[in-house]
Scaffold this motif. Structure first.
Motif, short mmCIF file in Angstrom:
data_model
loop_
_atom_site.label_atom_id
_atom_site.label_comp_id
_atom_site.label_asym_id
_atom_site.label_seq_id
_atom_site.Cartn_x
_atom_site.Cartn_y
_atom_site.Cartn_z
N GLN A 128 -14.25 9.68 58.02
CA GLN A 128 -14.51 10.55 59.16
C GLN A 128 -13.25 11.33 59.53
OE1 GLN A 128 -14.42 9.11 63.29
NE2 GLN A 128 -16.59 9.65 63.42
N GLU B 216 -22.51 2.75 52.74
CA GLU B 216 -22.92 2.48 54.12
C GLU B 216 -22.20 3.44 55.08
OE1 GLU B 216 -23.86 -2.33 53.78
OE2 GLU B 216 -21.87 -1.63 54.38
N GLN C 46 -23.85 6.80 55.07
CA GLN C 46 -25.07 6.82 55.87
C GLN C 46 -24.75 7.06 57.34
OE1 GLN C 46 -26.78 3.04 54.87
NE2 GLN C 46 -27.80 3.80 53.01
N LEU C 47 -23.69 6.41 57.84
CA LEU C 47 -23.28 6.59 59.23
C LEU C 47 -22.77 8.01 59.46
CD1 LEU C 47 -21.37 3.22 59.86
CD2 LEU C 47 -23.66 3.84 60.66
N GLU D 2 -23.69 10.61 57.82
CA GLU D 2 -24.83 11.52 57.76
C GLU D 2 -25.51 11.59 59.13
OE1 GLU D 2 -28.33 12.60 54.65
OE2 GLU D 2 -28.22 10.49 55.22
N VAL D 3 -25.60 10.45 59.80
CA VAL D 3 -26.19 10.41 61.14
C VAL D 3 -25.38 11.30 62.09
CG1 VAL D 3 -26.64 8.96 63.15
CG2 VAL D 3 -27.23 8.14 60.87
N GLN D 4 -24.07 11.33 61.90
CA GLN D 4 -23.20 12.15 62.74
C GLN D 4 -23.22 13.63 62.35
OE1 GLN D 4 -19.23 10.39 62.61
NE2 GLN D 4 -19.65 9.35 64.54
N GLY D 5 -23.86 13.92 61.21
CA GLY D 5 -23.93 15.30 60.77
C GLY D 5 -22.69 15.76 60.02
N SER E 5 -24.03 15.22 54.02
CA SER E 5 -25.44 15.28 53.65
C SER E 5 -25.62 14.49 52.36
CB SER E 5 -25.90 16.73 53.44
OG SER E 5 -25.12 17.37 52.45
N THR F 88 -23.09 9.54 74.81
CA THR F 88 -23.36 9.53 73.37
C THR F 88 -23.25 10.93 72.78
OG1 THR F 88 -24.81 7.60 73.53
CG2 THR F 88 -25.07 9.02 71.60
N SER G 148 -20.32 12.70 70.14
CA SER G 148 -20.72 13.37 68.91
C SER G 148 -20.21 14.81 68.87
CB SER G 148 -22.24 13.36 68.78
OG SER G 148 -22.66 14.06 67.63
#
Length: 221
Positions: free
Chosen positions: A24, A56, A59-60, A62-65, A68, A156, A160
């Motif tokens: 990140q 893993e 995947q996290l 990707e949730v944050q954008g 991809s 939240t 983000s």
């Protein structure tokens, strides 16, 4: 893939958390560029973990954008466009304005003094040319107001959006934009609105505190 060798890793956290935190950070600061392909085997070797926590972490992210994923094909850092500035800042302005409006009704003197102390540190960082520290203290000021509003949904989305705004600055400006004393003055006005329990002023002042830099960034870009 240009991964630096002289980075420090967090301690006492799981392999997945360690991988997530580091990747990140690389995406936000531009070490990993928009559109860059991420190879789990290379990441695993660089971070000293197996491929499972890397996947893993993807995947996290990707949730944050931030990435991809296309199973069986590739995982890439998401692209970011200059016009995204309007979407990010206008949304953040609305969230922060709501938080300020709520906080104005419930804030107590001790909390106001803490905000005043944070803003003094912010002003000092700007005057001393400490750009990165100023950015962090500015975020601290706004995060504290969000915390005081006691709205987990605002908190939240705020977290983000902060990630994406910080990444935007690194990608297009290569470093955080130099903060100005105008931000310090706007913070002072917000604090005065809190002192007067004026939720309407707090709302409008906070919104302006995000709309102004949005316009300045747009002119620069």
């Amino acid at each position: 893939m240009p991964i630096p060798e002289d980075f420090s890793l967090p301690v006492r956290i799981s392999a997945k958390e360690r991988a997530f935190s580091q990747i990140q950070r690389w995406i936000i600061d531009g070490t990993l560029q928009p559109g860059e392909k991420l190879i789990d085997a290379e990441m695993a070797e660089s971070l000293g973990v197996s491929r499972t926590p890397i996947r893993e972490a993807f995947q996290l992210l990707e949730v944050q954008g931030l990435v991809s994923m296309h199973p069986g094909k590739e995982t890439k850092v998401t692209n970011i466009e200059k016009n995204d500035i309007f979407k990010m800042y206008s949304t953040m302005a609305a969230l922060q304005a709501l938080a300020a409006e709520i906080t104005a009704k419930i804030i107590v003197p001790e909390q106001i003094e803490k905000l005043r102390s944070i803003n003094l540190e912010f002003a000092s960082s700007i005057k001393n040319g400490q750009v990165y520290q100023a950015m962090e203290v500015d975020e601290q000021f706004h995060n504290y107001i969000v915390e005081l509003s006691d709205n987990p949904y605002v908190a939240t989305f705020n977290t983000s959006l902060q990630i994406h705004i910080r990444r935007f600055k690194y990608v297009f400006l290569k470093q955080p934009i130099t903060a100005t004393l105008a931000s310090v003055e706007e913070h002072d006005q917000i604090i005065k609105a809190f002192e007067g329990k004026n939720s309407n002023d707090a709302h409008n002042l906070m919104k302006q505190n995000f709309i102004r830099p949005m316009q300045e960034l747009n002119e620069i870009l």
